[in-house]
Design a protein around this motif. Sequence first.
Motif, mmCIF file in Angstrom:
data_model
loop_
_atom_site.group_PDB
_atom_site.id
_atom_site.type_symbol
_atom_site.label_atom_id
_atom_site.label_comp_id
_atom_site.label_asym_id
_atom_site.label_seq_id
_atom_site.Cartn_x
_atom_site.Cartn_y
_atom_site.Cartn_z
ATOM 1 N N ALA A 8 -1.074 1.381 -12.038
ATOM 2 C CA ALA A 8 -0.665 1.040 -10.670
ATOM 3 C C ALA A 8 -1.789 0.333 -9.919
ATOM 4 O O ALA A 8 -1.540 -0.623 -9.167
ATOM 5 C CB ALA A 8 -0.257 2.311 -9.925
ATOM 6 N N LEU A 9 -3.024 0.781 -10.115
ATOM 7 C CA LEU A 9 -4.169 0.131 -9.480
ATOM 8 C C LEU A 9 -4.312 -1.319 -9.959
ATOM 9 O O LEU A 9 -4.521 -2.235 -9.161
ATOM 10 C CB LEU A 9 -5.449 0.905 -9.785
ATOM 11 N N PHE A 10 -4.197 -1.508 -11.252
ATOM 12 C CA PHE A 10 -4.317 -2.843 -11.833
ATOM 13 C C PHE A 10 -3.179 -3.750 -11.353
ATOM 14 O O PHE A 10 -3.395 -4.905 -10.966
ATOM 15 C CB PHE A 10 -4.304 -2.735 -13.360
ATOM 16 N N THR A 11 -1.960 -3.199 -11.345
ATOM 17 C CA THR A 11 -0.795 -3.960 -10.898
ATOM 18 C C THR A 11 -0.905 -4.335 -9.424
ATOM 19 O O THR A 11 -0.613 -5.472 -9.022
ATOM 20 C CB THR A 11 0.491 -3.135 -11.131
ATOM 21 N N GLY A 12 -1.333 -3.370 -8.596
ATOM 22 C CA GLY A 12 -1.484 -3.632 -7.164
ATOM 23 C C GLY A 12 -2.545 -4.672 -6.869
ATOM 24 O O GLY A 12 -2.372 -5.529 -5.988
ATOM 25 N N THR A 13 -3.648 -4.616 -7.601
ATOM 26 C CA THR A 13 -4.717 -5.601 -7.416
ATOM 27 C C THR A 13 -4.230 -6.993 -7.789
ATOM 28 O O THR A 13 -4.470 -7.978 -7.081
ATOM 29 C CB THR A 13 -5.937 -5.229 -8.271
ATOM 30 N N MET A 47 0.832 -1.208 0.000
ATOM 31 C CA MET A 47 0.000 0.000 0.000
ATOM 32 C C MET A 47 0.865 1.256 0.000
ATOM 33 O O MET A 47 0.556 2.239 -0.667
ATOM 34 C CB MET A 47 -0.914 0.001 1.235
ATOM 35 N N PHE A 48 1.963 1.219 0.759
ATOM 36 C CA PHE A 48 2.857 2.373 0.803
ATOM 37 C C PHE A 48 3.426 2.665 -0.585
ATOM 38 O O PHE A 48 3.532 3.835 -0.998
ATOM 39 C CB PHE A 48 3.999 2.130 1.795
ATOM 40 N N THR A 49 3.788 1.601 -1.305
ATOM 41 C CA THR A 49 4.341 1.794 -2.648
ATOM 42 C C THR A 49 3.304 2.412 -3.572
ATOM 43 O O THR A 49 3.620 3.281 -4.391
ATOM 44 C CB THR A 49 4.826 0.455 -3.232
ATOM 45 N N PHE A 50 2.044 1.978 -3.437
ATOM 46 C CA PHE A 50 0.990 2.553 -4.254
ATOM 47 C C PHE A 50 0.815 4.040 -3.962
ATOM 48 O O PHE A 50 0.658 4.852 -4.875
ATOM 49 C CB PHE A 50 -0.334 1.818 -4.030
ATOM 50 N N LEU A 51 0.825 4.384 -2.681
ATOM 51 C CA LEU A 51 0.718 5.799 -2.317
ATOM 52 C C LEU A 51 1.881 6.602 -2.891
ATOM 53 O O LEU A 51 1.708 7.759 -3.314
ATOM 54 C CB LEU A 51 0.663 5.954 -0.802
ATOM 55 N N THR A 52 3.054 5.977 -2.921
ATOM 56 C CA THR A 52 4.216 6.633 -3.525
ATOM 57 C C THR A 52 3.978 6.885 -5.009
ATOM 58 O O THR A 52 4.326 7.944 -5.543
ATOM 59 C CB THR A 52 5.479 5.774 -3.340
ATOM 60 N N HIS A 89 -5.958 -6.780 1.925
ATOM 61 C CA HIS A 89 -6.210 -6.653 3.364
ATOM 62 C C HIS A 89 -6.645 -5.245 3.772
ATOM 63 O O HIS A 89 -6.584 -4.896 4.947
ATOM 64 C CB HIS A 89 -4.952 -7.046 4.138
ATOM 65 N N LEU A 90 -7.092 -4.478 2.802
ATOM 66 C CA LEU A 90 -7.538 -3.116 3.103
ATOM 67 C C LEU A 90 -8.951 -3.129 3.666
ATOM 68 O O LEU A 90 -9.742 -4.040 3.375
ATOM 69 C CB LEU A 90 -7.501 -2.260 1.831
ATOM 70 N N PRO A 91 -9.319 -2.136 4.473
ATOM 71 C CA PRO A 91 -10.694 -2.056 4.983
ATOM 72 C C PRO A 91 -11.678 -1.808 3.849
ATOM 73 O O PRO A 91 -11.302 -1.397 2.748
ATOM 74 C CB PRO A 91 -10.642 -0.858 5.951
ATOM 75 N N GLY A 92 -12.948 -2.060 4.143
ATOM 76 C CA GLY A 92 -13.985 -1.935 3.117
ATOM 77 C C GLY A 92 -14.070 -0.558 2.502
ATOM 78 O O GLY A 92 -14.459 -0.408 1.328
ATOM 79 N N SER A 93 -13.718 0.464 3.272
ATOM 80 C CA SER A 93 -13.801 1.829 2.764
ATOM 81 C C SER A 93 -12.825 2.098 1.623
ATOM 82 O O SER A 93 -12.970 3.054 0.869
ATOM 83 C CB SER A 93 -13.538 2.830 3.894
ATOM 84 N N LEU A 94 -11.817 1.224 1.492
ATOM 85 C CA LEU A 94 -10.825 1.387 0.420
ATOM 86 C C LEU A 94 -10.966 0.323 -0.664
ATOM 87 O O LEU A 94 -10.068 0.134 -1.483
ATOM 88 C CB LEU A 94 -9.414 1.320 1.017
ATOM 89 N N ALA A 95 -12.101 -0.346 -0.674
ATOM 90 C CA ALA A 95 -12.329 -1.404 -1.667
ATOM 91 C C ALA A 95 -12.334 -0.870 -3.095
ATOM 92 O O ALA A 95 -12.092 -1.617 -4.047
ATOM 93 C CB ALA A 95 -13.662 -2.104 -1.377
#
Length: 345
Positions: free
Chosen positions: A202-207, A1-6, A214-220
């Motif tokens: 990045a979203l596609f790669t991270g998924t 998640m940190f890498t995605f935020l980066t 393991h993210l909460p539902g609010s970040l689904a």
Amino acid sequence: MFTFLTVVVAAIIFEYSNGFHDAANAIATVVSTKVLTPRQAIAMAAFFNLTGALLGGAVASTIGKGLVDTNVVTMHTVVAAVVAAFVWNITTWWFGLPSSSSHALIGGLCGAALATARGDWSVIKWNAGIWPKIVVPMIISPLAGFIFGGLLMFLLFAALHRFTPHFVNTLFGKLQIFSAAWMAHSHGSNDAQKTMGIIALALFTGTKAGSFDHLPGSLAFLKTPTFVLPIWVVAICALTMAVGTAAGGWRIIRTLGHRMVKLQPVNGFAAETTAAVIIQAASYYGIPLSTTHVITTSIMGVGAVKRFSGMRWTVVERILWAWLFTLPASGLIGYALERVAAAAL
């Protein structure tokens, strides 16, 4: 998640730099002809960059999945690509050279992907992406800008030679406001899409890598099992582009608007209209064009018709060198950054 935020932060910074780096694309001519003040021109460019950025998505798809094999790409690949593009943007901005932010991002992505694949050149989609949508347009679009800019200027000269300079300047002083607005809109429709494509990648790669499992539902909403362009990505990139444009790009404005050739409102109208038509057509077909190349060569074509000897060809030569080196230089930077990141992990 940190890498995605980066990735997101780096992409937003790049989009911001793209805005002030390429602000000159839309407003250099309208400022140099004194039709609008710099403050008025930047405000107009920021607004119409925003409207253009909110429309379409074909260019974003090309950047996100049309140039390199997405199965190879990791978050670190995307970070290296964006940082490489940003480094090249800042370097050329510092020297006042209107290089291509688009080609910097494309070069950075290809270089970083090549590094991730350990030098396997097959990860780059040459026949389906790089050649038809990058290399060919990179050659054709500047030529089109020069030729059609010159042709339109010639036709305007032929149609207006009986009118007084005062009438021509007054008429095209008004018309140039519309051509500059159209140029800004077309710029947003093409350039802002590129960063949207990077974040979507990045979203596609991270998924795919399970980074969001393991993210909460609010970040689904971050989970994107297929490559799509979320509305929130479009909104963030569009607003960032507009804010970056509002910051201005005075070094490049001076190069395009003053140093190459002295322009009158009719010249500015011809250059902006030519560039806007070419860029808008490219956006429709999903071609991540260099808006910088197009507007610069349109100005060259207009200036050459006006007075060939009046062109400052030494400035043109510096610009051409910047164009020539953008793809390989940003590619090398992206490659090096990805290798450093891989070695550090």
